[in-house]
Design a protein around this motif. Structure first.
Motif, short mmCIF file in Angstrom:
data_model
loop_
_atom_site.label_atom_id
_atom_site.label_comp_id
_atom_site.label_asym_id
_atom_site.label_seq_id
_atom_site.Cartn_x
_atom_site.Cartn_y
_atom_site.Cartn_z
N THR A 111 0.95 -1.49 -0.12
CA THR A 111 -0.28 0.34 -0.14
C THR A 111 1.02 1.54 -0.10
OG1 THR A 111 -0.13 -0.05 2.78
CG2 THR A 111 -1.81 -1.07 1.34
N PHE A 112 1.78 1.31 -0.63
CA PHE A 112 2.76 2.17 -0.86
C PHE A 112 2.58 3.20 -1.29
CE2 PHE A 112 5.53 4.74 -3.79
CZ PHE A 112 6.51 5.61 -2.56
N ASP A 113 2.24 4.24 -0.25
CA ASP A 113 0.83 5.27 -0.51
C ASP A 113 2.54 7.01 -2.00
OD1 ASP A 113 -0.08 8.32 -1.55
OD2 ASP A 113 -0.50 8.07 1.30
N ARG A 114 1.94 6.69 -2.82
CA ARG A 114 3.17 7.07 -3.56
C ARG A 114 3.14 9.02 -3.60
NH1 ARG A 114 6.99 6.81 -7.46
NH2 ARG A 114 7.05 8.80 -8.81
N LYS A 115 2.07 9.38 -3.51
CA LYS A 115 1.05 10.37 -4.15
C LYS A 115 1.48 11.50 -2.75
CE LYS A 115 -2.57 12.95 -5.13
NZ LYS A 115 -4.07 13.27 -4.27
N THR A 116 1.28 10.76 -1.21
CA THR A 116 2.03 11.27 -0.16
C THR A 116 3.23 11.43 0.09
OG1 THR A 116 -0.22 10.15 0.78
CG2 THR A 116 1.79 11.52 2.25
N ALA A 117 4.62 10.61 -0.26
CA ALA A 117 5.29 10.97 -0.24
C ALA A 117 6.51 11.39 -1.13
CB ALA A 117 5.84 8.54 -0.55
N ARG A 118 5.81 11.44 -2.72
CA ARG A 118 5.67 12.52 -3.18
C ARG A 118 5.71 13.81 -2.88
NH1 ARG A 118 4.80 15.52 -7.50
NH2 ARG A 118 6.57 14.72 -9.61
N GLN A 119 5.07 15.09 -2.57
CA GLN A 119 4.58 15.37 -1.58
C GLN A 119 5.71 16.14 -0.85
OE1 GLN A 119 0.77 16.15 -0.93
NE2 GLN A 119 0.97 17.83 -0.11
N ARG A 120 6.03 14.78 -0.06
CA ARG A 120 7.20 15.17 1.19
C ARG A 120 8.17 15.21 0.61
NH1 ARG A 120 8.02 12.00 5.86
NH2 ARG A 120 10.04 14.33 6.35
N VAL A 121 8.73 14.30 -0.55
CA VAL A 121 9.63 15.08 -1.35
C VAL A 121 9.94 16.51 -2.07
CG1 VAL A 121 11.17 14.24 -3.52
CG2 VAL A 121 10.18 12.41 -1.83
#
Ligand code: ADP
Ligand code: MG
Length: 501
Positions: A111-121
């Motif tokens: 369930t890797f939440d790419r959208k949230t991760a990308r936003q933090r990056v």
């Protein structure tokens, strides 16, 4: 957070890598940790990051004692490491590389939440001026950017303490400057930073305080505002070191080496050297600067006969040596100090004396007919050990057991033990202590003053500026500029190295 290491001790078989080391860094402070190769810097940081357990000593974060039995615990305590050798997975994109491991493995795959991760990056990249494209593939990024991804990875894990181990080793001067800007920004925002290096200029520029390690111990802590390079060098090696290469003006004579429209391919068949034109005269030192991997290695190999020329000319004293064997080139008075002394320069399981005559055992005075004259060989080796200050128990010691600096002195002593027209020195001081560097530079200048033409290839800008009578810069296989030694600076040579013409 305030970090204290107290009395950290770590014994490896035969080496006391850390001997009761105590250091402290405050919140928002940049501590420069300076020391020669083997001083114990990485070991200390591997203990801090939970990779090694100390034999004794204590880690205190904001005053409370912590024990890390694995790296995960150190990460949870807020310690982020950017290792000397990067650990990014090449096929990942930036978001994946940064978030990997921060999630649990199943979480990452499931369930890797790419959208949230990308936003933090993106947020972190902007806040700290890291300038990283979140969707780029790691393998497509230049080294300097990959390093910023490592920093991002540490920040993503909410590191309050960031350790950078020799971060500039792979960077261009321009990228190093950018990195220093990022480090300052992080410190101002409250991150505690430990910056590890063996380069004097760098700690003086970026650190708020400098702790010097020598042979596993703290040799001293100084304030960069009042510290001098000489003082730092003294602390690093335990004696005074002449940092400026003592050298009079060059008196260039006839052209000894001439490269014309030279093209050379690398092992994969790519054109690594493209249309290089260069002349080196008797009695001058040309320093060839450039970031590793810009064709310098192939250029040197072509000159000394170890690599075929694709097209163009290599002339020594006005005759072609393009298709001449390495031994014949050497016999014409060409010395080669190879880039990788363990591969090409030295035979580890042979003695110091045997290594000393590797190229000349077939010549007088070392051989009489078919017999070796051991007395002559030993006498010459004893003399070389003395002249070149090789620290060895004796000439019968295996070369492989000497330290890097002393191995290199054996190579240089051997190469300089006969009359020379041309010296090709590739990374002659890489990995050496400041004291050995001083020694080898003096010997190279001596060869120049005896009339040899010298080409030094180096990725260390400090070395290039110290020894070059002229400085040539290689980038992307081409010679992108030549600067007179007197006008060469960190800035103008650094710009050329980074591809800014
Ligand atoms: N895993 C290890 N096993 C044995 N010896 C090691 C190990 N790691 C480092 N050493 C030794 O400890 C000393 C300090 O090394 P290191 O901490 O890597 O120094 P630095 O990072 O300052 O160059 C060196 O003599 C090195 O050979
Ligand atoms: Mg190290």
């Amino acid at each position: 957070m305030r970090l204290e290491l107290k009395g950290i001790t770590k014994q490896f078989p035969g080496v006391l890598a850390n001997d009761a080391i105590s250091i402290a860094v405050d919140r928002g402070e940049v501590l420069g940790l300076l020391g020669e190769n083997g001083a114990g810097k990485s070991t200390l940081m591997n203990i801090l990051s939970g990779l090694y357990r100390p034999d004794a000593g204590e880690i205190l974060i904001d005053g409370s004692s912590r024990t890390f039995t694995d790296p995960r615990q150190a990460i949870e305590a807020g310690i982020g490491m950017v290792h000397q050798h990067f650990q990014l997975v090449p096929v990942f994109d930036v978001v994946e590389a940064v978030a990997l491991g921060a999630e649990s493995v199943s979480g990452f795959l499931g369930t890797f939440d790419r959208k949230t991760a990308r936003q933090r990056v993106v947020e972190l990249s902007e806040r700290y001026n890291l300038n990283v494209n979140p969707d780029a593939k790691i393998e497509d990024l230049p080294v300097g950017v990959r390093q910023r991804v490592e920093i991002l990875k540490a920040l993503y894990r909410k590191s309050d303490i960031l350790v950078l181990d020799e971060p500039s080793a792979v960077l261009t001067p321009f990228e190093t400057e950018e990195l220093f800007g990022i480090i300052r920004g992080l410190a101002e925002a409250g991150t505690t930073v430990i910056f590890i290096t063996h380069k004097l200029n760098e700690v003086l520029e970026v650190a708020d305080r400098i702790t010097v390690l020598r042979r596993g111990r703290v040799a001293g802590t100084v304030d960069p505002k009042s510290a001098t390079r000489e003082q730092l060098a003294n602390l690093m090696v335990g004696r005074d070191v002449e940092l400026k290469v003592p050298k009079g003006p060059a008196h260039p004579g006839d052209v000894v080496l001439q490269l014309r429209n030279l093209h050379v391919r690398d092992d994969r068949g790519h054109m690594a050297v493209q249309d290089v034109n260069l002349e080196i005269r008797a009695g001058e030192i040309v320093a060839l600067a450039g970031v590793q991997g810009n064709g310098q290695t192939e250029l040197v190999e072509a000159i000394v006969g170890l690599r075929a020329v694709d097209s163009g000319e290599i002339n020594l004293d006005a005759h072609s040596i393009k298709h001449v064997s390495p031994r014949h080139i050497s016999n014409e008075g060409v010395a080669h100090i190879p880039e990788d002394r363990n591969r090409d320069g030295l035979i580890a399981y042979m003695t110091v004396a045997e290594n000393f005559i590797l190229d000349s055992y077939h010549r007088p005075p070392y051989s009489k007919g078919i017999r070796l004259d051991h007395k002559a060989i030993n006498a010459a080796a004893e003399q070389a050990v003395k002249d070149y200050d090789v620290r060895t128990p004796g000439i019968d010691t295996y070369a492989g057991s000497l330290s890097g600096g002393n191995q290199q002195k054996v190579v240089v002593a051997r190469e300089f033990s006969r009359p020379l027209k041309l010296v090709i020195a590739a990374q002659p001081t890489r990995g050496l202590d400041v004291g050995s560097i001083e020694y080898i530079h003096k010997r190279i200048v001596e060869q120049r003053d005896q009339g040899a033409a010298i080409l030094i290839v180096s990725t260390e800008l400090e070395e290039v500026l110290a020894v070059g009578d002229r400085v040539a810069v290689m980038q992307g296989g081409q010679l992108v500029g030549i600067v007179e030694g007197e006008t060469a600076t960190y800035e103008n040579v650094g710009m050329l190295m980074g591809g800014v013409h």
